[in-house]
Scaffold this motif. Structure first.
Motif, PDB file in Angstrom:
ATOM      1  N   ASN A 136       0.848  -1.183   0.000  1.00 58.04           N
ATOM      2  CA  ASN A 136       0.000   0.000   0.000  1.00 58.04           C
ATOM      3  C   ASN A 136       0.886   1.236   0.000  1.00 58.04           C
ATOM      4  OD1 ASN A 136      -2.315   1.530   0.000  1.00 58.04           O
ATOM      5  ND2 ASN A 136      -3.207   0.576   1.814  1.00 58.04           N
ATOM      6  N   ARG A 137       0.299   2.383  -0.251  1.00 54.43           N
ATOM      7  CA  ARG A 137       1.039   3.641  -0.217  1.00 54.43           C
ATOM      8  C   ARG A 137       1.583   3.876   1.184  1.00 54.43           C
ATOM      9  NH1 ARG A 137      -3.102   3.855  -3.667  1.00 54.43           N
ATOM     10  NH2 ARG A 137      -2.888   4.970  -5.640  1.00 54.43           N
ATOM     11  N   THR A 138       2.814   4.387   1.264  1.00 52.83           N
ATOM     12  CA  THR A 138       3.425   4.662   2.557  1.00 52.83           C
ATOM     13  C   THR A 138       3.542   6.163   2.778  1.00 52.83           C
ATOM     14  OG1 THR A 138       5.675   4.585   1.647  1.00 52.83           O
ATOM     15  CG2 THR A 138       4.755   2.518   2.495  1.00 52.83           C
ATOM     16  N   PHE A 139       3.617   6.553   4.057  1.00 56.97           N
ATOM     17  CA  PHE A 139       3.706   7.954   4.440  1.00 56.97           C
ATOM     18  C   PHE A 139       4.867   8.116   5.409  1.00 56.97           C
ATOM     19  CE2 PHE A 139      -0.577   6.680   3.486  1.00 56.97           C
ATOM     20  CZ  PHE A 139      -0.984   7.626   2.557  1.00 56.97           C
ATOM     21  N   THR A 140       5.522   9.265   5.361  1.00 61.43           N
ATOM     22  CA  THR A 140       6.691   9.482   6.190  1.00 61.43           C
ATOM     23  C   THR A 140       6.787  10.949   6.558  1.00 61.43           C
ATOM     24  OG1 THR A 140       9.078   9.081   6.325  1.00 61.43           O
ATOM     25  CG2 THR A 140       8.226   9.848   4.211  1.00 61.43           C
ATOM     26  N   PRO A 145      12.857  10.030   7.096  1.00 60.72           N
ATOM     27  CA  PRO A 145      12.334   9.437   5.855  1.00 60.72           C
ATOM     28  C   PRO A 145      12.399   7.917   5.827  1.00 60.72           C
ATOM     29  CG  PRO A 145      14.471  10.457   5.484  1.00 60.72           C
ATOM     30  CD  PRO A 145      14.038  10.866   6.860  1.00 60.72           C
ATOM     31  N   SER A 146      13.217   7.292   6.692  1.00 60.73           N
ATOM     32  CA  SER A 146      13.302   5.829   6.694  1.00 60.73           C
ATOM     33  C   SER A 146      12.112   5.189   7.397  1.00 60.73           C
ATOM     34  CB  SER A 146      14.597   5.366   7.375  1.00 60.73           C
ATOM     35  OG  SER A 146      14.583   5.695   8.764  1.00 60.73           O
ATOM     36  N   LEU A 147      11.360   5.971   8.180  1.00 67.09           N
ATOM     37  CA  LEU A 147      10.178   5.465   8.863  1.00 67.09           C
ATOM     38  C   LEU A 147       8.990   5.494   7.908  1.00 67.09           C
ATOM     39  CD1 LEU A 147       8.751   4.601  11.540  1.00 67.09           C
ATOM     40  CD2 LEU A 147       8.269   7.029  11.877  1.00 67.09           C
ATOM     41  N   LYS A 148       8.380   4.362   7.678  1.00 65.24           N
ATOM     42  CA  LYS A 148       7.250   4.260   6.768  1.00 65.24           C
ATOM     43  C   LYS A 148       5.989   3.908   7.557  1.00 65.24           C
ATOM     44  CE  LYS A 148      10.070   4.719   3.244  1.00 65.24           C
ATOM     45  NZ  LYS A 148      10.122   5.968   2.451  1.00 65.24           N
ATOM     46  N   VAL A 149       4.918   4.667   7.324  1.00 68.14           N
ATOM     47  CA  VAL A 149       3.625   4.428   7.963  1.00 68.14           C
ATOM     48  C   VAL A 149       2.623   4.123   6.856  1.00 68.14           C
ATOM     49  CG1 VAL A 149       1.793   5.459   9.353  1.00 68.14           C
ATOM     50  CG2 VAL A 149       4.186   5.946   9.888  1.00 68.14           C
ATOM     51  N   TYR A 150       1.771   3.120   7.068  1.00 67.06           N
ATOM     52  CA  TYR A 150       0.868   2.705   6.002  1.00 67.06           C
ATOM     53  C   TYR A 150      -0.306   1.928   6.591  1.00 67.06           C
ATOM     54  CZ  TYR A 150       3.378  -1.645   6.794  1.00 67.06           C
ATOM     55  OH  TYR A 150       3.929  -2.755   7.396  1.00 67.06           O
ATOM     56  N   ALA A 160       3.673   0.479  10.921  1.00 63.42           N
ATOM     57  CA  ALA A 160       4.883   1.248  10.630  1.00 63.42           C
ATOM     58  C   ALA A 160       6.060   0.291  10.566  1.00 63.42           C
ATOM     59  CB  ALA A 160       5.116   2.306  11.693  1.00 63.42           C
ATOM     60  N   ARG A 161       7.113   0.732   9.890  1.00 69.06           N
ATOM     61  CA  ARG A 161       8.360  -0.023   9.871  1.00 69.06           C
ATOM     62  C   ARG A 161       9.514   0.946   9.630  1.00 69.06           C
ATOM     63  NH1 ARG A 161       6.515  -1.090   4.496  1.00 69.06           N
ATOM     64  NH2 ARG A 161       8.084  -0.433   2.948  1.00 69.06           N
ATOM     65  N   GLU A 162      10.698   0.578  10.100  1.00 70.60           N
ATOM     66  CA  GLU A 162      11.912   1.343   9.837  1.00 70.60           C
ATOM     67  C   GLU A 162      12.651   0.679   8.687  1.00 70.60           C
ATOM     68  OE1 GLU A 162      13.302   4.037  10.977  1.00 70.60           O
ATOM     69  OE2 GLU A 162      12.371   4.529  12.913  1.00 70.60           O
ATOM     70  N   GLY A 163      12.781   1.398   7.573  1.00 74.39           N
ATOM     71  CA  GLY A 163      13.450   0.829   6.416  1.00 74.39           C
ATOM     72  C   GLY A 163      12.765  -0.440   5.955  1.00 74.39           C
ATOM     73  N   GLU A 164      13.528  -1.532   5.871  1.00 77.15           N
ATOM     74  CA  GLU A 164      12.976  -2.828   5.491  1.00 77.15           C
ATOM     75  C   GLU A 164      12.822  -3.734   6.702  1.00 77.15           C
ATOM     76  OE1 GLU A 164      11.758  -3.382   2.510  1.00 77.15           O
ATOM     77  OE2 GLU A 164      12.416  -1.351   1.970  1.00 77.15           O
ATOM     78  N   GLY A 165      12.796  -3.141   7.899  1.00 78.67           N
ATOM     79  CA  GLY A 165      12.671  -3.917   9.122  1.00 78.67           C
ATOM     80  C   GLY A 165      11.273  -4.460   9.332  1.00 78.67           C
ATOM     81  N   SER A 179      -6.497   7.002   5.841  1.00 73.04           N
ATOM     82  CA  SER A 179      -6.016   8.376   5.662  1.00 73.04           C
ATOM     83  C   SER A 179      -5.051   8.830   6.760  1.00 73.04           C
ATOM     84  CB  SER A 179      -7.210   9.339   5.585  1.00 73.04           C
ATOM     85  OG  SER A 179      -6.807  10.592   5.082  1.00 73.04           O
ATOM     86  N   PRO A 180      -3.901   8.148   6.939  1.00 74.04           N
ATOM     87  CA  PRO A 180      -2.935   8.583   7.952  1.00 74.04           C
ATOM     88  C   PRO A 180      -2.221   9.864   7.562  1.00 74.04           C
ATOM     89  CG  PRO A 180      -2.045   6.757   6.680  1.00 74.04           C
ATOM     90  CD  PRO A 180      -3.468   6.932   6.231  1.00 74.04           C
ATOM     91  N   LEU A 181      -1.870  10.651   8.570  1.00 78.09           N
ATOM     92  CA  LEU A 181      -1.158  11.913   8.358  1.00 78.09           C
ATOM     93  C   LEU A 181      -0.064  12.016   9.420  1.00 78.09           C
ATOM     94  CD1 LEU A 181      -1.239  14.540   6.612  1.00 78.09           C
ATOM     95  CD2 LEU A 181      -2.620  15.552   8.452  1.00 78.09           C
ATOM     96  N   VAL A 182       1.201  11.848   9.004  1.00 82.63           N
ATOM     97  CA  VAL A 182       2.335  11.805   9.920  1.00 82.63           C
ATOM     98  C   VAL A 182       2.735  13.221  10.324  1.00 82.63           C
ATOM     99  CG1 VAL A 182       4.721  11.028  10.212  1.00 82.63           C
ATOM    100  CG2 VAL A 182       3.126   9.659   8.857  1.00 82.63           C
ATOM    101  N   SER A 183       3.054  13.411  11.616  1.00 81.77           N
ATOM    102  CA  SER A 183       3.451  14.726  12.113  1.00 81.77           C
ATOM    103  C   SER A 183       4.805  15.129  11.538  1.00 81.77           C
ATOM    104  CB  SER A 183       3.525  14.715  13.643  1.00 81.77           C
ATOM    105  OG  SER A 183       4.519  13.813  14.092  1.00 81.77           O
ATOM    106  N   PRO A 184       5.102  16.431  11.496  1.00 77.45           N
ATOM    107  CA  PRO A 184       6.365  16.890  10.907  1.00 77.45           C
ATOM    108  C   PRO A 184       7.612  16.290  11.553  1.00 77.45           C
ATOM    109  CG  PRO A 184       4.851  18.727  11.167  1.00 77.45           C
ATOM    110  CD  PRO A 184       4.224  17.556  11.866  1.00 77.45           C
TER     111      PRO A 184
END
Length: 296
Positions: A136-140, A145-150, A160-165, A179-184
């Protein structure tokens, strides 16, 4: 479809002995101006990293357009494709756009490509290629930027995952999240469950907090608030109206920013300096820019 039917701030309390909290600042929009012309209809504008251009799509998310905010430059179409406009974003250097493109398969889930396209030369590059049913689409965030939320499309939980972890679940509650929205700063995320917005710690170290009804579309750069919209419907199917709101993260104070029955304002985005917003009128298909002020 009514977003109210298909739609946590984690704050610490600081006790200041002998001090008085300053009066709350109320956000207002000023100098609202249309920046698109002609008969084409657009949607979902996003500021470039330098605050000089906008990226947007059409009502079907089937194209990518950009336009300079200042001056009278024309809208530039950079690519067409089914669904590519949904959640498209700028590359960090502002020289390209990142989008998702899905290739169907005769059997199985098909392939989800994450691609970038250079806005000058049109050169495309594949960033990721996934055939998993969980793709699915990921958000960061810019700071991590290595943290992916989806959203996991099988469970509809936020992960969430860190990199390919190994991934972890952010939303342990039963429910269908979207509709996730990651904080700055990359520490928190707002996500919808039904009509309600919730703010979670991405690393799960605090209880979620309910922020109320709405669909969040943009954080303020300092993380102090978010922009949301709420749609209205008269028949339960067709959207008849929508207004923009600001929600303060610390206090949950909600301020209505627009009150225009002749427009359907949605998809607001805050400029990188926090001084302007852009949004689309889903009724006319026009893109607008306005100054964002905070008055005491």
């Amino acid at each position: 479809m009514n977003l109210k039917t298909t739609l946590c701030c984690l704050t610490g309390l600081t006790f200041l002995t002998g001090s008085v909290s300053p009066p709350a600042q109320k956000p207002v929009l000023q100098n609202i101006r249309e920046i698109t012309t002609g008969e084409n209809e657009y949607s979902s504008p996003v500021w470039s990293p330098d605050g000089q251009k906008l990226l947007f799509t059409d009502h079907h998310n089937d194209a990518l357009y950009i336009k300079e905010v200042a001056g009278k430059s024309n809208v530039q179409k950079i690519k067409s494709g089914q669904g590519i406009g949904y959640k498209a974003r700028w590359t960090p250097d502002g020289k390209g756009v990142i989008f998702y493109e899905k290739k169907a398969a005769l059997t199985g889930p098909g392939t989800l490509f994450e691609k970038s396209i250079n806005i000058k030369g049109g050169r495309e590059r594949i960033l990721t290629e996934t055939t998993s049913t969980k793709a699915n689409r990921t958000f960061t965030s810019k700071k991590n930027p290595s943290l992916k939320v989806y959203i996991n499309p099988e469970t509809l939980k936020l992960e969430a995952r860190e990199g390919e972890g190994e991934p972890w679940i952010i939303t342990p509650e039963d429910g269908q999240f979207y509709s996730p929205l990651v904080s700055p700063d990359g520490k928190n995320v707002i996500v919808n469950e039904g009509a309600n917005m919730y703010l979670y710690s991405i690393h799960g170290n605090a209880k979620r907090k309910k922020l109320g009804i709405g669909l969040p579309t943009s954080w303020l750069p300092d993380g102090s608030g978010i922009l949301t919209f709420e749609d209205e419907t008269k028949d339960g199917h067709t959207i008849s109206g929508s207004e923009l709101y600001h929600v303060a993260i610390q206090t949950n104070a909600k301020t209505k920013l627009t009150n225009t029955p002749d427009k359907i304002e949605m998809w607001a985005d805050v400029s990188p300096d926090g001084k302007r917003i852009t949004f689309s009128d889903e009724k006319s298909g026009k893109i607008y820019v306005a100054d964002l002020k905070f008055n005491r």
